[in-house]
Design a protein around this motif. Structure first.
Motif, PDB file in Angstrom:
ATOM      1  N   ASP A 420       0.838  -1.209   0.000  1.00  0.00           N
ATOM      2  CA  ASP A 420       0.000   0.000   0.000  1.00  0.00           C
ATOM      3  C   ASP A 420       0.872   1.260   0.000  1.00  0.00           C
ATOM      4  O   ASP A 420       0.549   2.256  -0.670  1.00  0.00           O
ATOM      5  N   LEU A 421       1.969   1.250   0.772  1.00  0.00           N
ATOM      6  CA  LEU A 421       2.865   2.410   0.785  1.00  0.00           C
ATOM      7  C   LEU A 421       3.473   2.649  -0.597  1.00  0.00           C
ATOM      8  O   LEU A 421       3.637   3.798  -1.029  1.00  0.00           O
ATOM      9  N   VAL A 422       3.802   1.559  -1.314  1.00  0.00           N
ATOM     10  CA  VAL A 422       4.342   1.696  -2.667  1.00  0.00           C
ATOM     11  C   VAL A 422       3.315   2.360  -3.584  1.00  0.00           C
ATOM     12  O   VAL A 422       3.633   3.261  -4.361  1.00  0.00           O
ATOM     13  N   LEU A 423       2.053   1.913  -3.486  1.00  0.00           N
ATOM     14  CA  LEU A 423       1.003   2.497  -4.328  1.00  0.00           C
ATOM     15  C   LEU A 423       0.806   3.981  -4.016  1.00  0.00           C
ATOM     16  O   LEU A 423       0.613   4.800  -4.927  1.00  0.00           O
ATOM     17  N   ILE A 424       0.866   4.336  -2.739  1.00  0.00           N
ATOM     18  CA  ILE A 424       0.673   5.735  -2.353  1.00  0.00           C
ATOM     19  C   ILE A 424       1.823   6.596  -2.878  1.00  0.00           C
ATOM     20  O   ILE A 424       1.612   7.680  -3.431  1.00  0.00           O
ATOM     21  N   ASP A 425       3.075   6.120  -2.726  1.00  0.00           N
ATOM     22  CA  ASP A 425       4.225   6.884  -3.226  1.00  0.00           C
ATOM     23  C   ASP A 425       4.204   6.985  -4.743  1.00  0.00           C
ATOM     24  O   ASP A 425       4.569   8.025  -5.322  1.00  0.00           O
ATOM     25  N   PHE A 426       3.770   5.911  -5.408  1.00  0.00           N
ATOM     26  CA  PHE A 426       3.676   5.957  -6.870  1.00  0.00           C
ATOM     27  C   PHE A 426       2.663   7.012  -7.299  1.00  0.00           C
ATOM     28  O   PHE A 426       2.886   7.767  -8.261  1.00  0.00           O
ATOM     29  N   THR A 427       1.546   7.075  -6.608  1.00  0.00           N
ATOM     30  CA  THR A 427       0.528   8.078  -6.919  1.00  0.00           C
ATOM     31  C   THR A 427       1.078   9.486  -6.747  1.00  0.00           C
ATOM     32  O   THR A 427       0.844  10.373  -7.577  1.00  0.00           O
ATOM     33  N   ARG A 428       1.843   9.702  -5.675  1.00  0.00           N
ATOM     34  CA  ARG A 428       2.431  11.027  -5.457  1.00  0.00           C
ATOM     35  C   ARG A 428       3.379  11.397  -6.599  1.00  0.00           C
ATOM     36  O   ARG A 428       3.403  12.548  -7.056  1.00  0.00           O
ATOM     37  N   THR A 429       4.167  10.423  -7.042  1.00  0.00           N
ATOM     38  CA  THR A 429       5.095  10.699  -8.145  1.00  0.00           C
ATOM     39  C   THR A 429       4.334  11.096  -9.401  1.00  0.00           C
ATOM     40  O   THR A 429       4.694  12.063 -10.092  1.00  0.00           O
ATOM     41  N   CYS A 430       3.279  10.346  -9.724  1.00  0.00           N
ATOM     42  CA  CYS A 430       2.507  10.647 -10.928  1.00  0.00           C
ATOM     43  C   CYS A 430       1.844  12.017 -10.840  1.00  0.00           C
ATOM     44  O   CYS A 430       1.837  12.782 -11.812  1.00  0.00           O
ATOM     45  N   LYS A 431       1.272  12.340  -9.682  1.00  0.00           N
ATOM     46  CA  LYS A 431       0.610  13.632  -9.537  1.00  0.00           C
ATOM     47  C   LYS A 431       1.615  14.778  -9.619  1.00  0.00           C
ATOM     48  O   LYS A 431       1.275  15.887 -10.059  1.00  0.00           O
ATOM     49  N   ARG A 432       2.848  14.518  -9.178  1.00  0.00           N
ATOM     50  CA  ARG A 432       3.856  15.576  -9.198  1.00  0.00           C
ATOM     51  C   ARG A 432       4.264  15.944 -10.610  1.00  0.00           C
ATOM     52  O   ARG A 432       4.563  17.106 -10.916  1.00  0.00           O
ATOM     53  N   VAL A 433       4.303  14.957 -11.511  1.00  0.00           N
ATOM     54  CA  VAL A 433       4.804  15.232 -12.856  1.00  0.00           C
ATOM     55  C   VAL A 433       3.689  15.551 -13.850  1.00  0.00           C
ATOM     56  O   VAL A 433       3.977  16.004 -14.957  1.00  0.00           O
ATOM     57  N   THR A 434       2.432  15.310 -13.498  1.00  0.00           N
ATOM     58  CA  THR A 434       1.345  15.595 -14.431  1.00  0.00           C
ATOM     59  C   THR A 434       0.966  17.071 -14.379  1.00  0.00           C
ATOM     60  O   THR A 434       1.218  17.774 -13.401  1.00  0.00           O
ATOM     61  N   ARG A 435       0.318  17.525 -15.449  1.00  0.00           N
ATOM     62  CA  ARG A 435      -0.160  18.902 -15.518  1.00  0.00           C
ATOM     63  C   ARG A 435      -1.523  19.032 -14.859  1.00  0.00           C
ATOM     64  O   ARG A 435      -2.186  18.032 -14.577  1.00  0.00           O
ATOM     65  N   SER A 436      -1.948  20.264 -14.640  1.00  0.00           N
ATOM     66  CA  SER A 436      -3.250  20.488 -14.015  1.00  0.00           C
ATOM     67  C   SER A 436      -4.400  20.039 -14.904  1.00  0.00           C
ATOM     68  O   SER A 436      -5.477  19.705 -14.421  1.00  0.00           O
ATOM     69  N   ILE A 437      -4.170  20.031 -16.239  1.00  0.00           N
ATOM     70  CA  ILE A 437      -5.249  19.630 -17.150  1.00  0.00           C
ATOM     71  C   ILE A 437      -5.267  18.121 -17.377  1.00  0.00           C
ATOM     72  O   ILE A 437      -6.178  17.600 -18.028  1.00  0.00           O
ATOM     73  N   ASP A 438      -4.255  17.415 -16.884  1.00  0.00           N
ATOM     74  CA  ASP A 438      -4.200  15.960 -17.067  1.00  0.00           C
ATOM     75  C   ASP A 438      -5.114  15.258 -16.067  1.00  0.00           C
ATOM     76  O   ASP A 438      -5.461  15.815 -15.021  1.00  0.00           O
ATOM     77  N   THR A 439      -5.485  14.041 -16.404  1.00  0.00           N
ATOM     78  CA  THR A 439      -6.354  13.233 -15.535  1.00  0.00           C
ATOM     79  C   THR A 439      -5.616  11.960 -15.156  1.00  0.00           C
ATOM     80  O   THR A 439      -5.237  11.171 -16.018  1.00  0.00           O
ATOM     81  N   PHE A 440      -5.395  11.779 -13.834  1.00  0.00           N
ATOM     82  CA  PHE A 440      -4.698  10.587 -13.319  1.00  0.00           C
ATOM     83  C   PHE A 440      -5.681   9.769 -12.497  1.00  0.00           C
ATOM     84  O   PHE A 440      -6.443  10.311 -11.698  1.00  0.00           O
ATOM     85  N   ALA A 441      -5.683   8.448 -12.687  1.00  0.00           N
ATOM     86  CA  ALA A 441      -6.652   7.594 -11.986  1.00  0.00           C
ATOM     87  C   ALA A 441      -6.048   6.222 -11.730  1.00  0.00           C
ATOM     88  O   ALA A 441      -5.142   5.761 -12.437  1.00  0.00           O
ATOM     89  N   ARG A 442      -6.562   5.593 -10.668  1.00  0.00           N
ATOM     90  CA  ARG A 442      -6.240   4.187 -10.380  1.00  0.00           C
ATOM     91  C   ARG A 442      -7.409   3.344 -10.880  1.00  0.00           C
ATOM     92  O   ARG A 442      -8.531   3.471 -10.394  1.00  0.00           O
ATOM     93  N   LEU A 443      -7.122   2.475 -11.839  1.00  0.00           N
ATOM     94  CA  LEU A 443      -8.187   1.648 -12.426  1.00  0.00           C
ATOM     95  C   LEU A 443      -8.452   0.396 -11.619  1.00  0.00           C
ATOM     96  O   LEU A 443      -9.505  -0.211 -11.724  1.00  0.00           O
ATOM     97  N   GLY A 444      -7.508  -0.005 -10.791  1.00  0.00           N
ATOM     98  CA  GLY A 444      -7.680  -1.191  -9.972  1.00  0.00           C
ATOM     99  C   GLY A 444      -6.357  -1.876  -9.740  1.00  0.00           C
ATOM    100  O   GLY A 444      -5.513  -1.951 -10.638  1.00  0.00           O
TER     101      GLY A 444
END
Length: 530
Positions: A420-444
């Motif tokens: 779970d910690l890996v998934l949370i850190d991965f999400t933070r990394t993705c949100k950090r590099v994406t733009r405000s107009i981009d859409t980031f999601a966890r599909l499962g």
């Protein structure tokens, strides 16, 4: 004759005032009864609070004495270099008499893998025929324990009643179970006794009570080292006692139960309900009082529930004189206005709380509870909106499908908490590099997606490569294992220009992801048709 003095208006006038007076009288009567009820409720709640505090004190005192008994046994084991089973039994017999709730006492030494065979040989020479270090298989069969850095076998086991051969845990490697091993590690690192959660104890085919275990670390020379490193190096093993919850409650709290109170001790998986014989089982659940007990690091919930007989016993006869005194007009009026005010305030508060809950439900319905990223449903809605915008205005839209490589291996090796910690850190990394107009999601599971509006295939590929490197360079710290966990990601890219179909778009990105994973993982693949 003045029409206001005709029979009909007079009758209607009296009817109005009589109705008003009747309503005032009923309001006064119910207000007074409510006051009496609240008074009784407070008496019951105060008495239950006192009982809860006493139950907590008695349970803590009972466990304190039990830990002292385990300390006495552990001192013997620490100073007796080669204790025999007969000595162990003689020493523990007296504690069965002193503590009716104690069912089993076990000595669980620490055995390193390189010392395993020598330890087994010594055990057999000491009279433990056919002794081996084992772990249970999928069907409950005894299997030779897998090689581990450290084993924690049950070496001495003394039960209150004779334990049959097919139920005995002699030789069971407790390091096989992460749940049991974690409690042992907690006891070792803290240098203090540690209690387990509730579990079903098996001492015979007929008697399988709900129980909890207390593990006490035993160190060389019988002293607890001051530093964590010394505690880990000088640990000899664990002295463990298993206690039946039903017996703890019934023997220590007999007077409390006899008053008509039902005690329920529970954790997430087990529940024990205890009531004295002859006490009515009908509970007055409106008065239930819950208490969180911290018993040597294990948190249990104690629910104190009075019976109807207990509630009736708290009734105050003098309080029933109150309704006779509240019928005065001024007090009735005041009570009525107060009740109206409380009702309006409660209604406003309830409406505000409802609005807050609705807002929370909206957020929860759109986001993944672990990573707080958008969930699949919200992602598909955003994707449909972007596709519609593309139909109207043209341009390009890129989709990245991401899958963490070998994520199951991380869960298997480090546990789901670390995963779970890996998934949370991965999400933070993705949100950090994406733009405000981009859409980031966890599909499962370990599968994620990113929508890049107005991004060409080349721009999406450059972005994906940068993200892949960010993920590869990132480290996730697992406090539980005191280690850094690395992870890589495979990325598939699909790009459309102008009109398109969402399902086809998702399928193309999935195909590109499949190519990335088949090509060795930790890489980016762009869909090229076919």
């Amino acid at each position: 004759m003045n029409k206001w003095f005709s029979p009909r208006p007079v009758r209607e006038g009296f009817r109005f005032y009589n109705t008003l007076l009747a309503l005032l009288f009923v309001g006064a009567l119910f207000s007074s009864l409510s006051l009496v009820g609240e008074h009784q409720n407070r008496r019951v709640e105060n008495e239950l609070r006192r009982i809860s505090q006493r139950v907590e004190r008695d349970l803590v005192e009972s466990l304190r004495l039990s830990v002292e008994n385990l300390e006495s046994i552990s001192n013997f084991v620490a100073f007796a270099k080669e204790p025999t089973y007969a000595q162990f039994v003689r020493l523990t017999n007296q504690y069965f008499d002193e503590n009716p709730a104690l069912m089993i006492v076990e000595w669980q030494p620490v055995v390193r893998e390189e010392e395993r065979e020598a330890f087994i040989s010594r055990a057999r020479l000491a009279g433990l025929n056919n002794f081996d270090i084992w772990e249970p298989g999928d069907n409950g069969e005894h299997l030779r324990a897998l090689p581990r850095e450290v084993h924690i076998p049950v070496y001495f086991m003394h039960a209150r009643n004779v334990v049959s051969a097919d139920i005995s845990t002699l030789g069971l490697d407790l390091a096989w179970s992460p749940e049991r091993l974690n409690s042992k590690i907690e006891a070792r690192d803290s240098g203090r006794a540690s209690a387990s959660q509730l579990f079903t104890a098996i001492t015979s085919t007929e008697y399988r009570p709900t129980a909890f275990a207390i593990s006490l670390p035993v160190f060389e020379d019988g002293f607890t080292p001051s530093s964590l490193e010394e505690r880990r190096q000088r640990l000899l093993g664990y002295m463990a006692g298993v206690f039946a919850v039903e017996t703890v409650l019934s023997t220590r709290l007999r007077d409390t139960l006899a008053r008509g109170v039902t005690l329920t001790l529970s954790d997430e998986g087990h529940q024990v309900v205890q009531a004295a014989p002859g006490v009515a089982a009908q509970r007055a659940t409106a008065y239930d009082t819950a208490l969180q007990l911290d018993l040597y690091g294990s948190t249990l919930t104690l629910l104190v529930s009075p019976t109807q007989a207990f509630v009736r016993a708290q009734s105050d006869a003098l309080a029933w004189l109150i309704p006779g005194f509240v019928l005065a007009f001024g007090l009735v009026t005041y009570s009525f206005l107060r009740r109206l005010e409380r009702g309006n305030l409660n209604l406003a508060a309830a409406q505000k709380e409802l609005e807050s809950l609705n807002g929370q439900l909206t957020v929860l319905s759109q986001h993944d509870p672990l990573t707080r990223a958008l969930n699949r449903r919200a992602f598909e809605e955003r994707a449909a909106e972007e596709m519609a915008r593309l139909d109207r205005h043209g341009g390009s839209l890129s989709l990245l499908m991401l899958d963490l490589d070998h994520f199951k291996a991380i869960n298997d090796r480090w546990g789901h908490k670390a995963g779970d910690l890996v998934l949370i850190d991965f999400t933070r990394t993705c949100k950090r590099v994406t733009r405000s107009i981009d859409t980031f999601a966890r599909l499962g599971g370990e599968e994620f997606a990113i929508l890049l509006p107005k991004a060409s295939s080349d721009e999406a590929r450059h972005f994906a490569e940068r993200l892949r490197q960010e993920v590869e360079n990132a480290k996730t710290r697992s406090p539980e294992h005191d280690t850094q966990i690395s992870v890589t990601v495979s990325i598939g890219i699909a790009t459309i220009n102008g009109k398109g179909n969402l399902d086809t778009f998702l399928g193309e990105a999935d195909k590109a992801l499949y190519v990335a994973k088949q090509s060795g993982r930790n890489r980016v693949s762009v869909y090229s048709g076919g």
